[in-house]
Design an enzyme around this catalytic site. Structure first.
Site, PDB file in Angstrom:
ATOM      1  N   ASN A   7       0.879  -1.171   0.000  1.00 46.06           N
ATOM      2  CA  ASN A   7       0.000   0.000   0.000  1.00 46.06           C
ATOM      3  C   ASN A   7       0.918   1.223   0.000  1.00 46.06           C
ATOM      4  OD1 ASN A   7      -1.805   2.029   0.476  1.00 46.06           O
ATOM      5  ND2 ASN A   7      -2.738   1.108   2.287  1.00 46.06           N
ATOM      6  N   LYS A  14       3.261   0.702   3.168  1.00 46.38           N
ATOM      7  CA  LYS A  14       2.922  -0.355   4.129  1.00 46.38           C
ATOM      8  C   LYS A  14       2.974  -1.689   3.406  1.00 46.38           C
ATOM      9  CE  LYS A  14      -0.353   2.552   6.609  1.00 46.38           C
ATOM     10  NZ  LYS A  14      -1.733   2.951   6.424  1.00 46.38           N
ATOM     11  N   ARG A  92      -2.553  -2.024  -3.482  1.00 46.08           N
ATOM     12  CA  ARG A  92      -3.778  -1.264  -3.260  1.00 46.08           C
ATOM     13  C   ARG A  92      -3.694  -0.013  -4.136  1.00 46.08           C
ATOM     14  NH1 ARG A  92      -5.577   2.573   1.737  1.00 46.08           N
ATOM     15  NH2 ARG A  92      -7.654   2.985   0.920  1.00 46.08           N
ATOM     16  N   HIS A 181     -12.818   2.734  -0.287  1.00 45.46           N
ATOM     17  CA  HIS A 181     -12.855   1.659   0.730  1.00 45.46           C
ATOM     18  C   HIS A 181     -13.562   0.409   0.206  1.00 45.46           C
ATOM     19  CE1 HIS A 181     -12.935   5.232   3.754  1.00 45.46           C
ATOM     20  NE2 HIS A 181     -11.688   4.771   3.697  1.00 45.46           N
ATOM     21  N   HIS A 209     -17.768   1.914   7.169  1.00 52.34           N
ATOM     22  CA  HIS A 209     -16.311   1.894   7.363  1.00 52.34           C
ATOM     23  C   HIS A 209     -15.950   3.238   7.990  1.00 52.34           C
ATOM     24  CE1 HIS A 209     -12.067   0.925   6.069  1.00 52.34           C
ATOM     25  NE2 HIS A 209     -11.981   2.229   6.306  1.00 52.34           N
ATOM     26  N   ARG A 242     -11.608  15.820   7.245  1.00 49.54           N
ATOM     27  CA  ARG A 242     -12.346  16.180   6.016  1.00 49.54           C
ATOM     28  C   ARG A 242     -13.782  16.573   6.357  1.00 49.54           C
ATOM     29  NH1 ARG A 242     -11.051  10.743   2.909  1.00 49.54           N
ATOM     30  NH2 ARG A 242      -9.130  10.461   4.065  1.00 49.54           N
ATOM     31  N   PHE A 286     -10.751  10.157  17.510  1.00 53.43           N
ATOM     32  CA  PHE A 286     -11.971  10.024  18.308  1.00 53.43           C
ATOM     33  C   PHE A 286     -11.688   9.727  19.787  1.00 53.43           C
ATOM     34  CE2 PHE A 286     -15.925   9.885  15.603  1.00 53.43           C
ATOM     35  CZ  PHE A 286     -15.333  10.526  14.523  1.00 53.43           C
ATOM     36  N   GLY A 333     -11.184   1.596  12.184  1.00 50.06           N
ATOM     37  CA  GLY A 333     -10.715   2.068  13.495  1.00 50.06           C
ATOM     38  C   GLY A 333     -11.824   2.454  14.461  1.00 50.06           C
ATOM     39  N   GLY A 335     -15.274   2.240  13.844  1.00 49.80           N
ATOM     40  CA  GLY A 335     -16.373   1.269  13.808  1.00 49.80           C
ATOM     41  C   GLY A 335     -16.086   0.048  14.663  1.00 49.80           C
ATOM     42  N   GLU A 336     -14.807  -0.367  14.694  1.00 52.08           N
ATOM     43  CA  GLU A 336     -14.446  -1.562  15.465  1.00 52.08           C
ATOM     44  C   GLU A 336     -14.194  -1.249  16.938  1.00 52.08           C
ATOM     45  OE1 GLU A 336     -11.099  -3.488  13.471  1.00 52.08           O
ATOM     46  OE2 GLU A 336     -12.076  -3.127  11.547  1.00 52.08           O
ATOM     47  N   GLU A 386      -8.501  -5.432   4.629  1.00 53.85           N
ATOM     48  CA  GLU A 386      -8.311  -5.057   3.223  1.00 53.85           C
ATOM     49  C   GLU A 386      -7.114  -5.780   2.615  1.00 53.85           C
ATOM     50  OE1 GLU A 386      -8.734  -1.078   4.944  1.00 53.85           O
ATOM     51  OE2 GLU A 386      -9.523  -0.466   3.000  1.00 53.85           O
TER      52      GLU A 386
HETATM   53  P1  ADP Z   1      -7.426   4.898   8.520  1.00 57.86           P
HETATM   54  O1  ADP Z   1      -8.577   5.499   7.772  1.00 57.86           O
HETATM   55  O2  ADP Z   1      -6.237   5.790   8.632  1.00 57.86           O
HETATM   56  O3  ADP Z   1      -7.109   3.472   8.140  1.00 57.86           O
HETATM   57  P2  ADP Z   1      -8.338   3.705  10.995  1.00 57.86           P
HETATM   58  O4  ADP Z   1      -9.327   2.783  10.397  1.00 57.86           O
HETATM   59  O5  ADP Z   1      -7.088   3.130  11.579  1.00 57.86           O
HETATM   60  O6  ADP Z   1      -7.965   4.875  10.009  1.00 57.86           O
HETATM   61  O7  ADP Z   1      -9.097   4.533  12.137  1.00 57.86           O
HETATM   62  C1  ADP Z   1      -8.459   5.505  12.898  1.00 57.86           C
HETATM   63  C2  ADP Z   1      -9.481   6.076  13.868  1.00 57.86           C
HETATM   64  O8  ADP Z   1      -9.875   5.021  14.756  1.00 57.86           O
HETATM   65  C3  ADP Z   1      -8.943   7.208  14.720  1.00 57.86           C
HETATM   66  O9  ADP Z   1      -9.759   8.346  14.553  1.00 57.86           O
HETATM   67  C4  ADP Z   1      -9.100   6.712  16.125  1.00 57.86           C
HETATM   68  O10 ADP Z   1      -9.678   7.700  16.886  1.00 57.86           O
HETATM   69  C5  ADP Z   1     -10.118   5.601  16.018  1.00 57.86           C
HETATM   70  N1  ADP Z   1      -9.930   4.680  17.137  1.00 57.86           N
HETATM   71  C6  ADP Z   1      -8.955   3.778  17.302  1.00 57.86           C
HETATM   72  N2  ADP Z   1      -9.083   3.174  18.512  1.00 57.86           N
HETATM   73  C7  ADP Z   1     -10.167   3.731  19.115  1.00 57.86           C
HETATM   74  C8  ADP Z   1     -10.826   3.565  20.384  1.00 57.86           C
HETATM   75  N3  ADP Z   1     -10.375   2.668  21.269  1.00 57.86           N
HETATM   76  N4  ADP Z   1     -11.910   4.322  20.652  1.00 57.86           N
HETATM   77  C9  ADP Z   1     -12.381   5.215  19.743  1.00 57.86           C
HETATM   78  N5  ADP Z   1     -11.797   5.418  18.555  1.00 57.86           N
HETATM   79  C10 ADP Z   1     -10.717   4.703  18.236  1.00 57.86           C
END
Ligand code: ADP
Length: 402
Positions: A7, A14, A92, A181, A209, A242, A286, A333, A335-336, A386
């Protein structure tokens, strides 16, 4: 067969090396600050070898790929004996434009067609191409496959992908909704269909996502029928930095207010200084926003509310056009890992009969069904992967071609 997934960004690269019989990760890592001082982190996963992390000179992406190969094959940090154990490379590619509706084996024509997407993704396309060039130079003869972020969305109907602007911009300049995505939406929507215990046909799944960049997709009968990002990844819900969708006149207003700010700089405001960072003035992350909210920061709370509200509005619109939803999936990030965000979004959907279970929702980074009692749609947290999708596509295409 081992597949290397790359990527490549403008100053970073990466990578993950997969063994495809077991779909296991042998090693992964990242090269950062390429073209500047250079830094690398390499993590062997399949054996007990140590992690390598250090500043290393990385003047170009070719040196970065060289460094990756060197680490993958080294006695101290390696996971394979030699370069010849890498059978294929999967890239990617952020923008596939109108031409690419699925992953493809890379050749000169494909490279030319990707180049033609530069207008649509001026930052990402050159970086992606640099990654391909670097692999061609360092690993000549190793087949390479392009996996496009946009491809999964190619099934969106015209009435959902054509913008109501003069039609010539679509015909002459390919300005239309593409969405991004796609590998993530594809992966988690097919997992959700499995979880529903159905073939994809007959399912209505909404995938969220939510990461630094966020997008949603409406997936009906296994195909994408709408997505929130547009011709670029700026459209849709608010994101870390954004703005997402705003009244387009705001571009002109900001430029005027800032004393004739250039178009480029005004777009920078929308891309880099807006979203939850812009509203809160605190952070794009977040976790920081949730901490600030706990400390009583009203603007951090407002930024989180705006995000949840806009995500819920998109989900509601997808429920409307699909005539309902069987499942809503949270991934990436936020969502999970963000129970509060999931709760905040689903609270806005209570009127549609959708709710989550508070106890089950207390989960981070792992699969779980969080559907509440009596909810009209099932709600899942599904970690995305991904890189695995890219490795699988590469394995499949190269396996057929060889
Ligand atoms: P990218 O789009 O760069 O791949 P990610 O999918 O890694 O981003 O998501 C990054 C986001 O996930 C960050 O805004 C971070 O705040 C959020 N995040 C990661 N861990 C947590 C958590 N434990 N609680 C809330 N938000 C989280």
């Amino acid at each position: 067969m081992n597949v290397l997934v790359i990527n490549a960004g403008s100053s970073s690269l990466k990578y993950q090396l997969f063994e495809m019989d077991t779909e296991s990760i042998l090693a992964k890592g990242v090269c950062e600050r390429i073209g500047a001082e250079g830094h690398m982190k390499h993590t062997p996963v399949s054996n007990g070898k140590p992690v390598f992390e250090s500043d290393v000179p990385l003047p170009t992406h070719a040196e970065a790929i060289n460094a990756v190969i060197e680490k993958l094959t080294s006695a101290e940090y390696g996971v394979i004996g030699s370069l010849s154990e890498i059978k294929a490379v999967g890239h990617r590619i952020v923008h596939g434009g109108p031409k690419f509706t699925e992953s493809v084996l890379i050749n000169e024509d494909v490279i030319k067609a990707i180049e033609e997407c530069t207008l649509l993704a001026p930052l990402h396309t050159p970086a992606n191409l640099t990654g391909i060039e670097a692999c061609t130079k360092v690993m000549p003869g190793v087949p390479q496959v392009a996996v496009f972020d946009t491809a999964f969305h190619h099934t969106i109907p015209e009435y959902a992908f054509i913008y109501p602007i003069p039609y010539k911009y679509y015909v002459d300049n390919d300005i239309r909704r593409y969405g991004f995505h796609g590998t993530s939406h594809r992966y988690v929507s097919s997992k959700a269909a499995e979880l529903l215990g159905k073939n994809a046909s007959g399912t209505r799944i909404i995938t969220c996502h939510l990461g630094n960049g966020s997008s949603l997709a409406a997936v009906k009968d296994g195909v994408c029928i709408d997505t929130s990002m547009g011709v670029t990844p700026l459209e849709g819900v608010p994101m870390g930095t954004r703005s997402g969708s705003v009244d387009p006149s705001i571009v002109d207003l900001i430029s005027t207010i800032e004393g004739g700010l250039s178009l480029n700089d005004t777009m920078d405001v929308l891309n880099k200084k807006s979203g939850v960072l812009g509203v809160s003035g605190v952070s794009s992350d977040f976790r920081d926003l949730e901490n600030a909210k706990l400390e009583g920061n009203a603007r951090a709370e407002l930024a989180l509310d705006i995000f949840n509200y806009q995500v819920a509005k998109i989900i509601g619109s997808y429920i409307a056009v699909m005539g309902g939803a069987d499942a809503i999936v949270f991934t990436a990030g936020i969502g999970e890992n963000g129970p509060n965000t999931r709760r905040g979004i689903c609270n806005f959907l209570n009127g549609l009969g959708i709710c989550i279970d508070e106890v089950k929702n207390d989960v981070r980074g792992e699969f779980r069904e969080i559907t509440g009692a009596g909810s009209k749609a099932r709600v899942f947290v599904i970690p995305t992967d991904e890189e695995l999708v890219i490795a699988r596509d590469t394995n499949l295409i190269v396996g057929v071609t060889l």
